[in-house]
Design an enzyme around this catalytic site. Structure first.
Site, PDB file in Angstrom:
ATOM      1  N   LEU A  36      30.870  -0.414 -46.308  1.00 29.55           N
ATOM      2  CA  LEU A  36      31.241  -0.952 -44.993  1.00 29.55           C
ATOM      3  C   LEU A  36      32.310  -0.092 -44.323  1.00 29.55           C
ATOM      4  O   LEU A  36      33.431  -0.522 -44.095  1.00 29.55           O
ATOM      5  CB  LEU A  36      31.703  -2.415 -45.096  1.00 29.55           C
ATOM      6  N   ALA A  81      23.044   5.923 -47.507  1.00 31.79           N
ATOM      7  CA  ALA A  81      24.479   5.955 -47.199  1.00 31.79           C
ATOM      8  C   ALA A  81      24.939   7.367 -46.883  1.00 31.79           C
ATOM      9  O   ALA A  81      24.687   8.294 -47.647  1.00 31.79           O
ATOM     10  CB  ALA A  81      25.279   5.391 -48.365  1.00 31.79           C
ATOM     11  N   THR A 124      17.802  14.772 -43.174  1.00 26.57           N
ATOM     12  CA  THR A 124      17.671  14.963 -41.728  1.00 26.57           C
ATOM     13  C   THR A 124      17.087  16.337 -41.392  1.00 26.57           C
ATOM     14  O   THR A 124      17.275  17.304 -42.139  1.00 26.57           O
ATOM     15  CB  THR A 124      19.060  14.830 -41.062  1.00 26.57           C
ATOM     16  N   ASP A 125      16.436  16.403 -40.230  1.00 23.28           N
ATOM     17  CA  ASP A 125      15.926  17.697 -39.751  1.00 23.28           C
ATOM     18  C   ASP A 125      17.071  18.653 -39.411  1.00 23.28           C
ATOM     19  O   ASP A 125      16.851  19.858 -39.285  1.00 23.28           O
ATOM     20  CB  ASP A 125      15.007  17.508 -38.533  1.00 23.28           C
ATOM     21  N   GLU A 126      18.290  18.121 -39.279  1.00 23.37           N
ATOM     22  CA  GLU A 126      19.407  18.982 -38.866  1.00 23.37           C
ATOM     23  C   GLU A 126      19.760  20.020 -39.924  1.00 23.37           C
ATOM     24  O   GLU A 126      20.449  20.992 -39.632  1.00 23.37           O
ATOM     25  CB  GLU A 126      20.626  18.127 -38.492  1.00 23.37           C
ATOM     26  N   TYR A 150      28.360  18.052 -40.513  1.00 20.88           N
ATOM     27  CA  TYR A 150      27.441  16.971 -40.920  1.00 20.88           C
ATOM     28  C   TYR A 150      26.180  17.556 -41.558  1.00 20.88           C
ATOM     29  O   TYR A 150      25.801  17.205 -42.687  1.00 20.88           O
ATOM     30  CB  TYR A 150      27.075  16.095 -39.715  1.00 20.88           C
ATOM     31  N   SER A 153      26.747  19.190 -44.878  1.00 18.74           N
ATOM     32  CA  SER A 153      26.961  18.261 -46.004  1.00 18.74           C
ATOM     33  C   SER A 153      25.634  17.619 -46.419  1.00 18.74           C
ATOM     34  O   SER A 153      25.397  17.389 -47.606  1.00 18.74           O
ATOM     35  CB  SER A 153      28.003  17.191 -45.628  1.00 18.74           C
ATOM     36  N   LYS A 154      24.752  17.362 -45.458  1.00 18.54           N
ATOM     37  CA  LYS A 154      23.427  16.825 -45.816  1.00 18.54           C
ATOM     38  C   LYS A 154      22.609  17.890 -46.553  1.00 18.54           C
ATOM     39  O   LYS A 154      21.915  17.594 -47.525  1.00 18.54           O
ATOM     40  CB  LYS A 154      22.673  16.353 -44.565  1.00 18.54           C
ATOM     41  N   LYS A 189      26.045   6.959 -30.813  1.00 18.63           N
ATOM     42  CA  LYS A 189      24.928   7.906 -30.738  1.00 18.63           C
ATOM     43  C   LYS A 189      24.341   7.866 -29.327  1.00 18.63           C
ATOM     44  O   LYS A 189      24.506   6.862 -28.614  1.00 18.63           O
ATOM     45  CB  LYS A 189      23.862   7.537 -31.769  1.00 18.63           C
ATOM     46  N   PRO A 205      28.444  10.223 -20.448  1.00 16.07           N
ATOM     47  CA  PRO A 205      28.845  11.614 -20.713  1.00 16.07           C
ATOM     48  C   PRO A 205      27.703  12.454 -21.283  1.00 16.07           C
ATOM     49  O   PRO A 205      27.282  12.244 -22.413  1.00 16.07           O
ATOM     50  CB  PRO A 205      29.971  11.454 -21.753  1.00 16.07           C
ATOM     51  N   ARG A 214      15.856  16.943 -28.403  1.00 17.07           N
ATOM     52  CA  ARG A 214      15.739  16.238 -29.674  1.00 17.07           C
ATOM     53  C   ARG A 214      14.339  15.632 -29.758  1.00 17.07           C
ATOM     54  O   ARG A 214      13.740  15.297 -28.729  1.00 17.07           O
ATOM     55  CB  ARG A 214      16.792  15.113 -29.775  1.00 17.07           C
ATOM     56  N   HIS A 276      26.780  23.188 -30.551  1.00 19.12           N
ATOM     57  CA  HIS A 276      25.715  22.232 -30.227  1.00 19.12           C
ATOM     58  C   HIS A 276      24.321  22.811 -30.481  1.00 19.12           C
ATOM     59  O   HIS A 276      23.888  23.736 -29.779  1.00 19.12           O
ATOM     60  CB  HIS A 276      25.871  21.849 -28.755  1.00 19.12           C
TER      61      HIS A 276
HETATM   62  P1  NAD Z   1      24.941   4.924 -40.154  1.00 19.02           P
HETATM   63  O1  NAD Z   1      26.160   5.751 -39.920  1.00 19.02           O
HETATM   64  O2  NAD Z   1      24.516   3.953 -39.107  1.00 19.02           O
HETATM   65  O3  NAD Z   1      25.097   4.083 -41.509  1.00 19.02           O
HETATM   66  C1  NAD Z   1      25.631   4.633 -42.675  1.00 19.02           C
HETATM   67  C2  NAD Z   1      25.865   3.489 -43.666  1.00 19.02           C
HETATM   68  O4  NAD Z   1      26.368   4.074 -44.886  1.00 19.02           O
HETATM   69  C3  NAD Z   1      26.909   2.472 -43.211  1.00 19.02           C
HETATM   70  O5  NAD Z   1      26.489   1.173 -43.495  1.00 19.02           O
HETATM   71  C4  NAD Z   1      28.146   2.842 -44.027  1.00 19.02           C
HETATM   72  O6  NAD Z   1      29.007   1.737 -44.262  1.00 19.02           O
HETATM   73  C5  NAD Z   1      27.500   3.352 -45.309  1.00 19.02           C
HETATM   74  N1  NAD Z   1      28.395   4.270 -46.029  1.00 19.02           N
HETATM   75  C6  NAD Z   1      29.041   5.352 -45.518  1.00 19.02           C
HETATM   76  N2  NAD Z   1      29.808   5.922 -46.474  1.00 19.02           N
HETATM   77  C7  NAD Z   1      29.608   5.196 -47.599  1.00 19.02           C
HETATM   78  C8  NAD Z   1      30.112   5.293 -48.921  1.00 19.02           C
HETATM   79  N3  NAD Z   1      30.977   6.263 -49.274  1.00 19.02           N
HETATM   80  N4  NAD Z   1      29.706   4.390 -49.840  1.00 19.02           N
HETATM   81  C9  NAD Z   1      28.841   3.396 -49.511  1.00 19.02           C
HETATM   82  N5  NAD Z   1      28.347   3.245 -48.272  1.00 19.02           N
HETATM   83  C10 NAD Z   1      28.727   4.137 -47.324  1.00 19.02           C
HETATM   84  O7  NAD Z   1      23.801   5.988 -40.471  1.00 19.02           O
HETATM   85  P2  NAD Z   1      22.250   5.938 -40.091  1.00 19.02           P
HETATM   86  O8  NAD Z   1      22.081   6.483 -38.727  1.00 19.02           O
HETATM   87  O9  NAD Z   1      21.695   4.607 -40.438  1.00 19.02           O
HETATM   88  O10 NAD Z   1      21.676   7.040 -41.107  1.00 19.02           O
HETATM   89  C11 NAD Z   1      21.254   6.678 -42.425  1.00 19.02           C
HETATM   90  C12 NAD Z   1      20.780   7.921 -43.150  1.00 19.02           C
HETATM   91  O11 NAD Z   1      19.699   8.519 -42.440  1.00 19.02           O
HETATM   92  C13 NAD Z   1      21.834   8.997 -43.306  1.00 19.02           C
HETATM   93  O12 NAD Z   1      21.728   9.558 -44.580  1.00 19.02           O
HETATM   94  C14 NAD Z   1      21.484  10.016 -42.234  1.00 19.02           C
HETATM   95  O13 NAD Z   1      21.900  11.307 -42.604  1.00 19.02           O
HETATM   96  C15 NAD Z   1      19.979   9.886 -42.200  1.00 19.02           C
HETATM   97  N6  NAD Z   1      19.337  10.220 -40.916  1.00 19.02           N
HETATM   98  C16 NAD Z   1      19.773   9.647 -39.761  1.00 19.02           C
HETATM   99  C17 NAD Z   1      19.120   9.940 -38.566  1.00 19.02           C
HETATM  100  C18 NAD Z   1      19.536   9.289 -37.266  1.00 19.02           C
HETATM  101  O14 NAD Z   1      18.994   9.636 -36.220  1.00 19.02           O
HETATM  102  N7  NAD Z   1      20.448   8.326 -37.255  1.00 19.02           N
HETATM  103  C19 NAD Z   1      18.044  10.844 -38.554  1.00 19.02           C
HETATM  104  C20 NAD Z   1      17.629  11.414 -39.776  1.00 19.02           C
HETATM  105  C21 NAD Z   1      18.285  11.090 -40.946  1.00 19.02           C
HETATM  106  P1  TYD Z   2      23.490  12.263 -31.227  1.00 20.46           P
HETATM  107  O1  TYD Z   2      22.968  10.907 -30.905  1.00 20.46           O
HETATM  108  O2  TYD Z   2      24.942  12.408 -31.581  1.00 20.46           O
HETATM  109  O3  TYD Z   2      22.553  12.855 -32.389  1.00 20.46           O
HETATM  110  P2  TYD Z   2      22.501  14.366 -33.014  1.00 20.46           P
HETATM  111  O4  TYD Z   2      23.664  15.147 -32.534  1.00 20.46           O
HETATM  112  O5  TYD Z   2      22.611  14.077 -34.475  1.00 20.46           O
HETATM  113  O6  TYD Z   2      21.192  14.916 -32.594  1.00 20.46           O
HETATM  114  O7  TYD Z   2      23.217  13.216 -30.002  1.00 20.46           O
HETATM  115  C1  TYD Z   2      21.904  13.432 -29.510  1.00 20.46           C
HETATM  116  C2  TYD Z   2      21.986  14.474 -28.415  1.00 20.46           C
HETATM  117  O8  TYD Z   2      22.713  13.923 -27.312  1.00 20.46           O
HETATM  118  C3  TYD Z   2      22.758  15.729 -28.827  1.00 20.46           C
HETATM  119  O9  TYD Z   2      22.138  16.848 -28.195  1.00 20.46           O
HETATM  120  C4  TYD Z   2      24.144  15.514 -28.257  1.00 20.46           C
HETATM  121  C5  TYD Z   2      23.869  14.703 -27.002  1.00 20.46           C
HETATM  122  N1  TYD Z   2      24.954  13.753 -26.602  1.00 20.46           N
HETATM  123  C6  TYD Z   2      25.432  13.741 -25.294  1.00 20.46           C
HETATM  124  O10 TYD Z   2      24.991  14.527 -24.440  1.00 20.46           O
HETATM  125  N2  TYD Z   2      26.400  12.835 -24.951  1.00 20.46           N
HETATM  126  C7  TYD Z   2      26.929  11.964 -25.872  1.00 20.46           C
HETATM  127  O11 TYD Z   2      27.836  11.157 -25.530  1.00 20.46           O
HETATM  128  C8  TYD Z   2      26.406  11.974 -27.218  1.00 20.46           C
HETATM  129  C9  TYD Z   2      26.944  11.024 -28.261  1.00 20.46           C
HETATM  130  C10 TYD Z   2      25.407  12.890 -27.523  1.00 20.46           C
END
Ligand code: NAD
Ligand code: TYD
Length: 340
Positions: A36, A81, A124-126, A150, A153-154, A189, A205, A214, A276
């Site tokens: 959490l 997580a 992630t694709d990143e 980020y 680290s992934k 996000k 912004p 994306r 970026h």
């Molecule tokens: P999020 O930030 O919404 O949620 C992360 C969750 O992990 C939270 O509930 C947080 O409390 C928990 N957490 C963080 N550190 C922790 C720790 N040390 N121990 C236990 N729990 C911990 O993230 P999300 O957007 O739901 O992403 C989930 C996964 O999917 C991640 O691994 C992310 O890299 C991957 N992912 C996300 C996206 C995206 O667009 N959001 C796309 C591709 C992959």
């Molecule tokens: P984000 O949702 O942070 O995902 P990621 O960087 O992991 O792809 O951002 C998506 C795209 O939107 C990225 O190109 C950055 C841009 N962005 C903005 O232009 N303004 C914002 O306030 C945020 C959070 C992201």
């Protein structure tokens, strides 16, 4: 009956996965392990908290003793997580290294000792870096070239998962998905931030020229892909997951504004994010051809439904934005679990 340990189940994608699995698979027990952080919110799971197949353990995955103290026999692990926001990683990378790298190794060690049968690592694709406008999409064999703390680290966590397969023969699988959107996404996000700001009449912004691209996928489609890989993927393999919906950011922002009846007056072009990435695009033929995966949502319909969800669930994101959600665990579980 399989017992699945889900990490990060209180976050955006993890909570969607928990809800989806309990809705669609009757023969599972889910143990949600989440520390959490600011991104973890048990209000995302109110729908399932009284389901007897679901339980929650508040634990940090970097704390090996806390993870080892889990008593239940675990059949499978689905590992969501992570610290997940690029902008935060630019400000402070240390937490990303702890959770994403060290935390993943702690879980791998735990899984090995317990003889876990499947370990799905959600990546992630990143990790592949950035594409030019006409470069071919990332495939599973594209070399890893992460650009942000980020993504780095992934990528490091992916390599540890790979090492667990090659060194110890562990039954691991990796998914690499593009950008998710949908219900319960933390409003830092792009999509939920823009929706919430537009609903409150605040500026939107847009970083740089707004032309970064994306590929967007609805979160339940991603969760279905993760579950398909859990059930039918080949161990040791990586599966890309995409939405086949590449869009420049400005187009996404304008679509949200139009859906809410606004013009462009709230748009503010702001200083670009450092380093970026310009474009992400996913070649997802492997999961589609090998495992028969298909998405159920197209972007325009999915985005409209997401805007509607944030309209109907204003109290959820207003509590998140004000920080009020942070007391939810103590209110709901504190006395019951003797924990705070
Ligand atoms: P999020 O930030 O919404 O949620 C992360 C969750 O992990 C939270 O509930 C947080 O409390 C928990 N957490 C963080 N550190 C922790 C720790 N040390 N121990 C236990 N729990 C911990 O993230 P999300 O957007 O739901 O992403 C989930 C996964 O999917 C991640 O691994 C992310 O890299 C991957 N992912 C996300 C996206 C995206 O667009 N959001 C796309 C591709 C992959
Ligand atoms: P984000 O949702 O942070 O995902 P990621 O960087 O992991 O792809 O951002 C998506 C795209 O939107 C990225 O190109 C950055 C841009 N962005 C903005 O232009 N303004 C914002 O306030 C945020 C959070 C992201």
């Amino acid at each position: 009956m399989s017992t699945i340990l889900v990490t990060g189940g209180a976050g955006f994608i993890g909570s969607n996965y928990v809800r989806l699995l309990l809705r669609q698979q009757s023969a599972v027990r889910l143990l949600n392990v989440d520390s959490l952080t600011y991104a973890g919110n048990l209000e995302n799971l109110t729908e399932v908290e009284s389901d007897p197949r679901y339980s929650f353990v508040k634990a940090d995955i970097t704390d090996a003793a806390a993870v080892e103290s889990i008593q239940e026999p675990i059949d499978e692990i689905v590992h969501f997580a992570a610290e997940s926001h690029v902008d935060r990683s630019i400000e402070d990378a240390a937490t990303f290294l702890r959770t994403n790298v060290l935390g993943t190794q702690v879980l791998l060690d735990f899984a090995r000792r317990r003889g876990v049968k499947r370990f799905v690592h959600v990546s992630t694709d990143e990790v592949y870096g950035s594409l030019g406008p006409s470069d071919p999409a990332f495939s599973e064999t594209t070399p890893i070239a992460p650009n942000s703390p980020y993504a780095s680290s992934k990528a490091a966590s992916d390599l540890l998962v790979r090492a667990a397969f090659h060194t110890h023969g562990m039954p691991v699988l990796i998914t690499r998905c593009s950008n998710n959107y949908g219900p319960y996404q933390f409003p830092e996000k792009l999509i939920p931030l823009m929706i919430a700001n537009a609903m409150e009449g605040k500026p939107l912004p847009v970083y740089g020229d707004g032309l970064n691209v994306r590929d967007w996928i609805q979160v339940e489609d991603h969760c279905r892909a993760v579950d398909l890989v859990r059930m039918t993927g080949r161990v040791g393999e990586v599966y890309n997951v995409g939405g086949r919906s590449e869009r420049p950011n400005i187009e996404v922002v304008r679509t949200i504004l139009r859906t809410l009846g606004h013009g462009d007056e709230l748009i503010r072009y702001v200083k670009d994010r450092l380093g970026h990435d310009r474009r992400y695009a996913i070649d997802d033929r492997k999961i589609r051809n090998e495992l028969g995966f298909t998405t159920l949502h197209n972007f325009e319909e999915g985005l409209a439904a997401t805007v509607a969800w944030y309209g109907q669930n204003r109290a959820w994101w207003e509590r998140v934005r004000s920080g009020d959600y942070r007391g939810y665990y103590e209110r709901m579980y504190g006395s019951r679990l003797g924990n705070s």
